[in-house]
Write a protein that holds these residues in place. Sequence first.
Motif, PDB file in Angstrom:
ATOM      1  N   SER A 169      10.565   4.054  26.271  1.00 31.36           N
ATOM      2  CA  SER A 169      10.564   3.402  27.281  1.00 31.36           C
ATOM      3  C   SER A 169       9.331   3.931  28.326  1.00 31.36           C
ATOM      4  CB  SER A 169      11.703   3.446  28.219  1.00 31.36           C
ATOM      5  OG  SER A 169      11.898   4.372  28.769  1.00 31.36           O
ATOM      6  N   SER A 170       8.991   5.146  28.028  1.00 30.38           N
ATOM      7  CA  SER A 170       7.621   5.557  28.790  1.00 30.38           C
ATOM      8  C   SER A 170       6.397   4.908  28.288  1.00 30.38           C
ATOM      9  CB  SER A 170       7.531   7.258  28.263  1.00 30.38           C
ATOM     10  OG  SER A 170       7.406   7.307  27.029  1.00 30.38           O
ATOM     11  N   GLY A 171       6.277   4.489  27.036  1.00 30.28           N
ATOM     12  CA  GLY A 171       5.178   3.883  26.375  1.00 30.28           C
ATOM     13  C   GLY A 171       4.192   4.934  26.117  1.00 30.28           C
ATOM     14  N   LYS A 172       4.558   6.121  25.912  1.00 32.94           N
ATOM     15  CA  LYS A 172       3.615   7.346  25.523  1.00 32.94           C
ATOM     16  C   LYS A 172       3.887   7.490  24.166  1.00 32.94           C
ATOM     17  CE  LYS A 172       3.909   9.747  29.908  1.00 32.94           C
ATOM     18  NZ  LYS A 172       4.531  10.402  30.616  1.00 32.94           N
ATOM     19  N   ILE A 173       2.814   7.729  23.603  1.00 32.98           N
ATOM     20  CA  ILE A 173       2.527   7.920  22.198  1.00 32.98           C
ATOM     21  C   ILE A 173       3.486   9.455  21.678  1.00 32.98           C
ATOM     22  CG2 ILE A 173       0.220   9.056  22.120  1.00 32.98           C
ATOM     23  CD1 ILE A 173       1.613   6.723  19.406  1.00 32.98           C
ATOM     24  N   GLU A 174       3.294  10.348  22.768  1.00 35.51           N
ATOM     25  CA  GLU A 174       3.801  11.614  22.705  1.00 35.51           C
ATOM     26  C   GLU A 174       5.384  11.769  22.543  1.00 35.51           C
ATOM     27  OE1 GLU A 174       1.887  12.009  26.392  1.00 35.51           O
ATOM     28  OE2 GLU A 174       0.844  10.751  24.737  1.00 35.51           O
ATOM     29  N   ASP A 175       5.914  10.741  23.228  1.00 38.85           N
ATOM     30  CA  ASP A 175       7.504  10.554  23.060  1.00 38.85           C
ATOM     31  C   ASP A 175       7.638  10.186  21.722  1.00 38.85           C
ATOM     32  OD1 ASP A 175       7.805  11.487  25.637  1.00 38.85           O
ATOM     33  OD2 ASP A 175       8.619   9.701  26.357  1.00 38.85           O
ATOM     34  N   LEU A 176       6.926   9.088  21.151  1.00 39.36           N
ATOM     35  CA  LEU A 176       7.228   8.659  19.678  1.00 39.36           C
ATOM     36  C   LEU A 176       6.967   9.862  18.883  1.00 39.36           C
ATOM     37  CD1 LEU A 176       7.852   5.986  18.209  1.00 39.36           C
ATOM     38  CD2 LEU A 176       5.322   5.710  18.124  1.00 39.36           C
ATOM     39  N   GLN A 177       5.920  10.636  18.821  1.00 38.55           N
ATOM     40  CA  GLN A 177       5.914  11.749  17.865  1.00 38.55           C
ATOM     41  C   GLN A 177       7.008  12.590  18.127  1.00 38.55           C
ATOM     42  OE1 GLN A 177       2.096  13.059  19.787  1.00 38.55           O
ATOM     43  NE2 GLN A 177       0.899  11.867  18.216  1.00 38.55           N
ATOM     44  N   LYS A 178       7.599  12.780  19.106  1.00 37.85           N
ATOM     45  CA  LYS A 178       8.650  13.844  19.537  1.00 37.85           C
ATOM     46  C   LYS A 178      10.051  13.152  18.730  1.00 37.85           C
ATOM     47  CE  LYS A 178       7.140  16.362  23.284  1.00 37.85           C
ATOM     48  NZ  LYS A 178       7.262  16.056  24.946  1.00 37.85           N
ATOM     49  N   ASN A 207       0.905  -0.994  -0.038  1.00 40.78           N
ATOM     50  CA  ASN A 207      -0.051   0.204   0.074  1.00 40.78           C
ATOM     51  C   ASN A 207       0.857   1.132  -0.053  1.00 40.78           C
ATOM     52  OD1 ASN A 207      -2.240  -1.695   0.033  1.00 40.78           O
ATOM     53  ND2 ASN A 207      -3.094  -0.890   1.953  1.00 40.78           N
ATOM     54  N   ILE A 208       1.894   1.194   0.563  1.00 40.65           N
ATOM     55  CA  ILE A 208       2.822   2.462   0.865  1.00 40.65           C
ATOM     56  C   ILE A 208       3.543   2.664  -0.627  1.00 40.65           C
ATOM     57  CG2 ILE A 208       4.860   3.372   1.906  1.00 40.65           C
ATOM     58  CD1 ILE A 208       4.133   1.857   4.498  1.00 40.65           C
ATOM     59  N   TRP A 267       9.171   8.183   4.409  1.00 40.34           N
ATOM     60  CA  TRP A 267       8.960   7.198   5.404  1.00 40.34           C
ATOM     61  C   TRP A 267       8.317   7.952   6.967  1.00 40.34           C
ATOM     62  CZ3 TRP A 267       7.190   2.139   6.477  1.00 40.34           C
ATOM     63  CH2 TRP A 267       7.468   1.820   7.620  1.00 40.34           C
ATOM     64  N   ILE A 268       9.702   8.434   7.061  1.00 38.41           N
ATOM     65  CA  ILE A 268       9.427   9.055   8.880  1.00 38.41           C
ATOM     66  C   ILE A 268       8.348   9.968   8.716  1.00 38.41           C
ATOM     67  CG2 ILE A 268      11.193  10.713   8.735  1.00 38.41           C
ATOM     68  CD1 ILE A 268      10.541   8.155  11.488  1.00 38.41           C
ATOM     69  N   SER A 269       8.225  10.754   7.572  1.00 43.93           N
ATOM     70  CA  SER A 269       7.150  11.812   7.596  1.00 43.93           C
ATOM     71  C   SER A 269       5.696  11.170   7.560  1.00 43.93           C
ATOM     72  CB  SER A 269       7.077  12.746   6.593  1.00 43.93           C
ATOM     73  OG  SER A 269       8.478  12.968   6.174  1.00 43.93           O
ATOM     74  N   GLU A 270       5.528   9.864   7.132  1.00 45.10           N
ATOM     75  CA  GLU A 270       4.366   9.465   7.121  1.00 45.10           C
ATOM     76  C   GLU A 270       4.133   8.329   8.243  1.00 45.10           C
ATOM     77  OE1 GLU A 270       3.888   7.913   3.150  1.00 45.10           O
ATOM     78  OE2 GLU A 270       4.100   9.960   2.154  1.00 45.10           O
ATOM     79  N   ALA A 271       5.230   7.958   8.890  1.00 45.34           N
ATOM     80  CA  ALA A 271       4.996   6.736   9.869  1.00 45.34           C
ATOM     81  C   ALA A 271       3.822   6.691  10.485  1.00 45.34           C
ATOM     82  CB  ALA A 271       6.505   6.810  10.485  1.00 45.34           C
ATOM     83  N   GLU A 272       3.434   8.081  11.269  1.00 45.47           N
ATOM     84  CA  GLU A 272       2.537   7.837  12.315  1.00 45.47           C
ATOM     85  C   GLU A 272       1.144   7.692  11.724  1.00 45.47           C
ATOM     86  OE1 GLU A 272       2.016  11.470  14.627  1.00 45.47           O
ATOM     87  OE2 GLU A 272       0.496  10.398  16.139  1.00 45.47           O
ATOM     88  N   GLN A 273       0.780   8.474  10.463  1.00 45.28           N
ATOM     89  CA  GLN A 273      -0.305   8.285   9.504  1.00 45.28           C
ATOM     90  C   GLN A 273      -0.598   6.887   9.395  1.00 45.28           C
ATOM     91  OE1 GLN A 273       0.684  11.353   6.947  1.00 45.28           O
ATOM     92  NE2 GLN A 273      -0.080   9.987   5.060  1.00 45.28           N
ATOM     93  N   ASN A 274       0.557   6.014   9.054  1.00 42.89           N
ATOM     94  CA  ASN A 274       0.447   4.814   8.678  1.00 42.89           C
ATOM     95  C   ASN A 274      -0.016   3.704   9.490  1.00 42.89           C
ATOM     96  OD1 ASN A 274       0.720   4.567   5.635  1.00 42.89           O
ATOM     97  ND2 ASN A 274       3.161   5.232   6.045  1.00 42.89           N
ATOM     98  N   ASN A 275       0.017   4.196  10.906  1.00 47.49           N
ATOM     99  CA  ASN A 275      -0.507   3.589  11.869  1.00 47.49           C
ATOM    100  C   ASN A 275       0.291   2.163  12.255  1.00 47.49           C
ATOM    101  OD1 ASN A 275      -2.087   2.920  14.045  1.00 47.49           O
ATOM    102  ND2 ASN A 275      -4.091   2.274  12.541  1.00 47.49           N
ATOM    103  N   LEU A 276       1.378   2.380  12.392  1.00 47.90           N
ATOM    104  CA  LEU A 276       2.386   1.333  12.411  1.00 47.90           C
ATOM    105  C   LEU A 276       2.536   0.174  13.903  1.00 47.90           C
ATOM    106  CD1 LEU A 276       5.048   2.931  10.240  1.00 47.90           C
ATOM    107  CD2 LEU A 276       3.885   0.704   9.577  1.00 47.90           C
ATOM    108  N   VAL A 277       2.065   1.069  14.813  1.00 49.64           N
ATOM    109  CA  VAL A 277       2.637   0.437  16.118  1.00 49.64           C
ATOM    110  C   VAL A 277       1.814  -0.813  16.663  1.00 49.64           C
ATOM    111  CG1 VAL A 277       2.875   1.135  18.546  1.00 49.64           C
ATOM    112  CG2 VAL A 277       3.713   2.445  16.780  1.00 49.64           C
TER     113      VAL A 277
END
Length: 666
Positions: free
Chosen positions: A448-457, A261-262, A487-497
Amino acid sequence: MDFKSEIQRGIPTELPPKKERSSAVSHAPNRKQILYKEEKQLAIRNALRYFKAHWHAVLAPEFAEELQTYGRIYMYRFQPSYDMHARAISDYPAQTAHAAAIMLMIQNNLDPAVAQHPQELITYGGNGAVFQNWAQYLLTMQYLSEMTDEQTLHIYSGHPMGLFPSSKEAPRVVVTNGMMIPNYSKQDDWEKYNALGVTQYGQMTAGSYMYIGPQGIVHGTAITVMNAFRKVLNADENPNGKIFLTAGLGGMSGAQPKAGNIAGCITICAEVNPLAAKKRHEQGWVDELIDDLDVLVTRTKEATSKNEIVSLAFIGNVVDVWEKFYAEELFIHLGSDQTSLHNPWAGGYYPVGLTFEESNEMINQDPDAFKTKVQESLRRHAEAINLHTARGTYFFDYGNAFLLEASRAGADVMAANEIDFKYPSYVQDILGPMCFDYGFGPFRWVCSSGKIEDLQKTDAIALCVLKEIKKKAPAEIQQQLSDNIKWISEAEQNNLVVGSKARILYADAEGRAKIALAFNEAIENGELSAPLILGRDHHDVSGTDSPYRETSNIYDGSKFTADMAIHNVIGDSFRGATWVSIHNGGGVGWGEVTNGGFGMVLDGSKDAARKLKNMLFYDVNNGIARRSWARNKEAMFALKREMERTKTLKITFPTLVADKLLEDLF
Ligand SMILES: NC(=O)c1ccc[n+]([C@@H]2O[C@H](COP(=O)([O-])OP(=O)(O)OC[C@H]3O[C@@H](n4cnc5c(N)ncnc54)[C@H](O)[C@@H]3O)[C@@H](O)[C@H]2O)c1
């Protein structure tokens, strides 16, 4: 008992009640019965050594029953009572954050949402084990909870040998998986010694705790599919409405539809195990499920005529799809296969003509007949592919030992010289020259926080660093950097986690070090709320010697050596890795590959900054040096560039020889 106390307790003090297997999760196929009577007794004796003598009378018959039924002793009774998933680092009982980080990674590898056969402690690839049994898990977690920064835990194929005094500079954990005396690395040796409880198949990221769900592989697969299309299409064409046919929706193979799809094509992915197909569909990794061949043909024709970008999972055997599409004259632009042919006789590959259930029964009841069926099927499979490639399909081996096993089965897959295969591997044609030789590989991190905000940062930091690097990068690596930026620009919207809050990003030595340094600074200044765990897939530039995969584009004769992988693990271990691992057999099979990796905790400290620079540099450039010595021109380019940047790097360079000189010699 609360979570922390249960971890600290290790093996329970009271015998826990017997536990039945859950019907809600997928289970490993029953392994073949390979042990003689005396060896079975030895397997029970080995298993019982984890427990008090007065439990033995109860446990011996129970373990004997597991061995008879499943071919292995998993010790189901000892599964912990808490839910298995990665928690925030602060939730773990530990003397050192580094040990807590490793616990988090272990639990992620066993999370039922992530792992293929969680109760058998198998993360992916059918036999990629984190531990051999639940006693090993309990003991390892206990050791990790009590270890200090001056101790190292040594793990032998899942078995925690124990804590040894070391130093702050040393890795906290050293893992080996399946290391054998070379003569004892045949497929049946794994069956036997794993059944005895003395070794395991750690795959790559399973037994090294670095698996991050199928995301880990989506990026590499997307790079491969995009570049395969670039090879077969004209510059003015795009992959929309063009077919990529493949198989497997398991641990890694499940990444294919998402990658398709990507890349923007129609992906058709056959999967015989309905549970695996449904799991990927529910997780949003594949768009549509189809279980009827005629419906598949109609839907595919519709998708091609409308130039769609869509992924279709066919619940059934891939050989049927290849044959049917030939009969229907459906043109396949790209073809590949990701069934688990590194494990052909024990459920990695399901032969055409048998149902999923019939195969599972035959594996257990009549392994010899099953082997014959697999080989017949491989011959038919290759024949159908050959018909399509004669029409123009580009077929590549996806590093799953498809061509190797097909050739062993007598299928028509050899080139005219009878040495090489007819078709390239994806590393020979794509990943090797375009990525590994320049140092680009599957770098990854876990918040390691398990927080999505950290991943976004972290995504934002990595994007910023890559854009900076691209400004001054030479033409040779502009395409790679563009693909990675996209890849990294679209990573979040690709809902990969799936599982822990993790991200993969192909990067070269410069990129990995600069990104890691920026992360470490963000932890130090509080922008990120907790430490990060760095790592990579073993499927990389330097960590893996695998002649049919990672090192298949090494042409100086050294691809059957494993010096690079061994140097890598030793080199990483004293340059600052938090844990290191080295494995026999991952991806392409037991005895076919030596692979290693590392984990590194970034805690925002000066020590972490020093270690990451030193270790990441070596971890990538070791492999580039070897690839350059093998005369790979991309690696020679990358190495020259690095030596200009880093004056303390001095590497032996090959002198090229004129072909003409050699032609006249013999
Ligand atoms: N994704 C990658 O980038 C990558 C890279 C290198 C190698 N590989 C290799 O790909 C293989 C697959 O890995 P995995 O983790 O997904 O393994 P897996 O065992 O989790 O998945 C393989 C899937 O193939 C299915 N299958 C087997 N035979 C089939 C058939 N004839 N038709 C249809 N489906 C069939 C199985 O049911 C299973 O679900 C491994 O050998 C791995 O080493 C993957």
